[in-house]
Write a protein that holds these residues in place. Structure first.
Motif, short mmCIF file in Angstrom:
data_model
loop_
_atom_site.label_atom_id
_atom_site.label_comp_id
_atom_site.label_asym_id
_atom_site.label_seq_id
_atom_site.Cartn_x
_atom_site.Cartn_y
_atom_site.Cartn_z
N ASP A 69 13.11 60.61 51.99
CA ASP A 69 14.11 59.58 51.72
C ASP A 69 14.00 59.21 50.24
O ASP A 69 13.24 58.33 49.85
N TYR A 99 16.42 56.33 61.60
CA TYR A 99 17.47 56.87 60.76
C TYR A 99 18.65 57.31 61.62
O TYR A 99 18.46 58.07 62.59
N SER A 151 11.20 60.40 62.63
CA SER A 151 11.56 59.45 61.57
C SER A 151 10.47 59.39 60.51
O SER A 151 10.75 59.24 59.31
N GLN A 175 22.60 58.74 58.06
CA GLN A 175 21.53 58.61 57.07
C GLN A 175 20.74 59.91 56.94
O GLN A 175 20.35 60.31 55.83
N ARG A 176 20.51 60.57 58.05
CA ARG A 176 19.79 61.85 58.01
C ARG A 176 20.59 62.89 57.22
O ARG A 176 20.01 63.67 56.45
#
Length: 256
Positions: free
Chosen positions: A246, A53, A239, A57-58
């Motif tokens: 997510d 990620y 991750s 994205q995080r």
């Protein structure tokens, strides 16, 4: 005895045998742990393999985890709870005394009038429905479906369970991911608020207390206790743990 009667009796006893075999099989399945493969295989929440990620994205995941989405009900988003072992993934709000709030996910269950608990500090108390199906809400926390044992015996005496000891519970909010390790389960009456005490600790460490109903004796509560281990901001979290939250890939298990 005529051949016709003999055939009739043969079929009757054959059907009767099959019926009792099916009944015994159903009783056996009902008594198995909620994590048995035949109960969880078609109901896995975490089906995605972890990738990498990016920082962007995080941040997007952190924003989604903390996004206010139930202001119309007067409840505030606290974050999410994830238990990979049990395929649990639910949003956390701040009012376990509201039926509407409990229908939306897990909720902090602090004593009325007390401050909303803070992740990673003190006694973080959560509650959610047990739908008696081993999957939705906190149902999977009950060791055996439709059985009071080992939480309560036939005489009404309280018991404990260690079947989840060592498993991790992850909490997430805008800041990052908080890790807790389960140390045991106990039982209390539905009106016993002592487990919600903000000063409760495990070996002087912050703790997590999860409350859900017992079935079939719904006047009792299963108390799952976990000790606080550590915390990672989104930027440095593994991750595999970021993946749990997510929400573009994972499905929640709030309602049946």
């Amino acid at each position: 005895m005529s051949d016709r009667l003999r055939k009739y009796l043969h079929r009757f006893f054959g059907f009767l045998t099959i019926f009792f075999l099916v009944l015994l099989c159903y009783q056996w399945v009902s008594g198995q742990p909620a994590t048995s493969w035949f109960k969880t295989a078609p109901k896995k929440v975490f089906t995605q393999k972890p990738g990498t990620y990016s920082k962007k994205q995080r941040q997007e995941i952190a924003d989604a985890v903390s996004k206010e989405d139930q202001k119309g009900l007067g409840i505030n988003k606290q974050g999410y709870v994830a238990m990979p072992k049990l395929s649990i993934l639910m949003p956390i709000y701040d009012n376990a005394y509201s039926k509407a709030a409990l229908d939306k996910g897990a909720n902090t269950s602090q004593a009325k009038g007390a401050a909303v608990p803070v992740m990673g500090q003190g006694n973080y108390t959560l509650a959610a429905h047990n739908w008696d199906n081993g999957y939705t809400g906190f149902s999977a926390l009950q060791e055996k479906l439709k059985q009071n044992m080992p939480y309560e015996d036939s005489s009404g005496n309280f018991g404990t369970s260690s079947w989840l000891n060592g498993e991790y519970v992850y909490l997430a909010n805008r800041n990052g991911i908080y890790r807790y390790k389960i140390v045991g389960q106990s039982t209390c009456d539905q009106d016993d608020g002592r487990v919600l005490g903000p000063d409760e600790r495990i070996d002087n460490k912050a703790k997590l207390t999860i409350v859900t109903c017992l079935f079939p004796d719904t006047t009792k509560r299963i108390i799952t206790s976990a000790e606080y281990k550590d915390y990672s901001p989104w930027e440095t979290a593994k991750s595999s743990e970021v993946m749990l939250f997510d929400l573009k890939k994972q499905k929640t298990n709030v309602l049946p």
